[in-house]
Design a protein around this motif. Structure first.
Motif, mmCIF file in Angstrom:
data_model
loop_
_atom_site.group_PDB
_atom_site.id
_atom_site.type_symbol
_atom_site.label_atom_id
_atom_site.label_comp_id
_atom_site.label_asym_id
_atom_site.label_seq_id
_atom_site.Cartn_x
_atom_site.Cartn_y
_atom_site.Cartn_z
ATOM 1 N N HIS A 1 14.306 -19.890 21.537
ATOM 2 C CA HIS A 1 14.464 -18.651 22.289
ATOM 3 C C HIS A 1 13.226 -18.381 23.141
ATOM 4 O O HIS A 1 12.130 -18.867 22.831
ATOM 5 C CB HIS A 1 14.624 -17.456 21.340
ATOM 6 C CG HIS A 1 15.911 -17.442 20.584
ATOM 7 N ND1 HIS A 1 16.893 -16.511 20.809
ATOM 8 C CD2 HIS A 1 16.384 -18.250 19.598
ATOM 9 C CE1 HIS A 1 17.911 -16.729 19.991
ATOM 10 N NE2 HIS A 1 17.618 -17.783 19.245
ATOM 11 N N HIS A 2 13.415 -17.557 24.160
ATOM 12 C CA HIS A 2 12.258 -17.007 24.862
ATOM 13 C C HIS A 2 11.659 -15.908 24.000
ATOM 14 O O HIS A 2 12.369 -15.072 23.430
ATOM 15 C CB HIS A 2 12.662 -16.425 26.211
ATOM 16 C CG HIS A 2 11.538 -15.694 26.888
ATOM 17 N ND1 HIS A 2 11.370 -14.319 26.756
ATOM 18 C CD2 HIS A 2 10.520 -16.136 27.672
ATOM 19 C CE1 HIS A 2 10.298 -13.960 27.435
ATOM 20 N NE2 HIS A 2 9.770 -15.031 28.004
ATOM 21 N N LYS A 3 10.334 -15.909 23.880
ATOM 22 C CA LYS A 3 9.615 -14.891 23.111
ATOM 23 C C LYS A 3 8.215 -14.763 23.682
ATOM 24 O O LYS A 3 7.441 -15.731 23.686
ATOM 25 C CB LYS A 3 9.554 -15.282 21.626
ATOM 26 C CG LYS A 3 8.670 -14.375 20.769
ATOM 27 C CD LYS A 3 9.223 -12.969 20.671
ATOM 28 C CE LYS A 3 8.385 -12.127 19.724
ATOM 29 N NZ LYS A 3 8.874 -10.725 19.640
ATOM 30 N N ARG B 1 4.414 -14.206 24.068
ATOM 31 C CA ARG B 1 3.282 -14.450 23.170
ATOM 32 C C ARG B 1 1.981 -14.057 23.867
ATOM 33 O O ARG B 1 1.892 -14.128 25.081
ATOM 34 C CB ARG B 1 3.209 -15.930 22.774
ATOM 35 C CG ARG B 1 4.327 -16.416 21.880
ATOM 36 C CD ARG B 1 4.177 -17.895 21.576
ATOM 37 N NE ARG B 1 5.161 -18.379 20.638
ATOM 38 C CZ ARG B 1 5.036 -18.322 19.325
ATOM 39 N NH1 ARG B 1 3.936 -17.807 18.813
ATOM 40 N NH2 ARG B 1 5.970 -18.784 18.525
ATOM 41 N N ASP C 1 5.715 -18.996 25.983
ATOM 42 C CA ASP C 1 6.547 -17.873 25.540
ATOM 43 C C ASP C 1 7.880 -18.362 24.974
ATOM 44 O O ASP C 1 8.952 -18.135 25.547
ATOM 45 C CB ASP C 1 6.789 -16.905 26.702
ATOM 46 C CG ASP C 1 5.532 -16.189 27.136
ATOM 47 O OD1 ASP C 1 4.575 -16.139 26.345
ATOM 48 O OD2 ASP C 1 5.497 -15.686 28.271
ATOM 49 N N LYS D 1 9.987 -19.365 20.982
ATOM 50 C CA LYS D 1 9.961 -19.256 19.523
ATOM 51 C C LYS D 1 11.279 -19.763 18.956
ATOM 52 O O LYS D 1 12.343 -19.565 19.548
ATOM 53 C CB LYS D 1 9.744 -17.804 19.091
ATOM 54 C CG LYS D 1 9.597 -17.624 17.589
ATOM 55 C CD LYS D 1 9.268 -16.196 17.221
ATOM 56 C CE LYS D 1 9.062 -16.060 15.716
ATOM 57 N NZ LYS D 1 8.685 -14.672 15.332
ATOM 58 N N ARG E 1 14.240 -19.421 16.319
ATOM 59 C CA ARG E 1 14.854 -18.348 15.540
ATOM 60 C C ARG E 1 16.164 -18.850 14.935
ATOM 61 O O ARG E 1 16.782 -19.773 15.470
ATOM 62 C CB ARG E 1 15.100 -17.126 16.421
ATOM 63 C CG ARG E 1 13.816 -16.404 16.834
ATOM 64 C CD ARG E 1 14.102 -15.216 17.707
ATOM 65 N NE ARG E 1 12.934 -14.363 17.877
ATOM 66 C CZ ARG E 1 12.909 -13.273 18.615
ATOM 67 N NH1 ARG E 1 13.995 -12.893 19.269
ATOM 68 N NH2 ARG E 1 11.810 -12.545 18.710
#
Length: 230
Positions: free
Chosen positions: A88-90, A92, A97, A99, A101
């Motif tokens: 996923h996009h996340k 940071r 960016d 992560k 999940r």
């Protein structure tokens, strides 16, 4: 009474407290050293496990679950078989960016730079990889640190740097989900894989110790891939 038979003086209260503090200090130091030795032993036990996780045996570890047909501009969830989670996009504070999940989200899609939107995704076809959550294209930046993945807001021809591999070059990727897929980057000339790294667990296959260079070269030539991994 002479000096030979002088009485023995009892230690003063101050001396007793001083000696007690020295004993307590020694115990505190011993306790700290003991804690450090245990932590070191635990880290030595955990290190081989982390190192083993950081060594992928094959770059064919991605599964693409399209929300419809396996075509460009059709959103899909990107699952890594080795990690056991979805990418996923996340945002940071540092690093890429991204992560992993445990839930699926159709936030990725392939985009063609040369027209033919909604055409079938084909093996070894140059594509841009777009993320709907950040509305940007994921690209290889060429930075000297980390996995060097970054983002581009505007689609340029140079952003079409991703290829799906795992089948004969030019053949359609088939029905969703597309399993055992390899994500090849033409700028890096290497495959994006799951492997331990501070931040998000993504590395380039050739940089891992278990990369089988000879077998991979034979596979690339047999499948008609170009360019070959560096």
């Amino acid at each position: 009474m002479n000096s030979a038979t002088s009485p023995i003086r009892k230690p003063s209260r101050f001396r007793e407290e001083f000696n007690m503090s020295r004993v307590m200090s020694r115990r505190a130091i011993a306790s700290a050293l003991g804690t450090l030795m245990v932590a070191t032993a635990v880290s030595q036990i955990q290190a081989p496990a982390a190192q083993a996780k950081s060594q992928p045996s094959s770059p064919g570890q991605w599964r693409m679950q399209f929300s419809g047909l396996t075509r460009a501009n059709v959103p899909f969830a990107l699952y890594n078989e080795r990690e056991g989670d979805y990418l996923h996009h996340k945002a940071r504070p540092y690093g890429t960016d991204l992560k992993f999940r445990p839930f699926a989200k159709n936030e990725w899609k392939f985009v063609r730079c040369y027209g033919g939107n909604f055409s079938p995704v084909r093996y070894d076809q140059s594509l841009a990889l777009y993320n709907k959550s950040t509305n940007r294209y994921m690209i290889y930046r060429g930075w000297p640190w980390g996995n060097s993945l970054g983002w581009s807001k505007v689609l340029k021809q140079s952003d079409c740097q991703w290829k799906v591999r795992g089948g004969k070059a030019g053949a359609t990727a088939g029905l969703s989900p597309v399993r055992n897929a390899m994500l090849f980057n033409t700028k890096k000339k290497d495959y994006l894989v799951n492997a331990w790294r501070k931040g998000v667990d993504l590395r380039w296959y050739k940089s891992t110790h278990c990369a089988d260079h000879m077998t991979l070269k034979k596979l690339e030539k047999a499948m008609g891939y170009y360019p070959l991994s560096s």
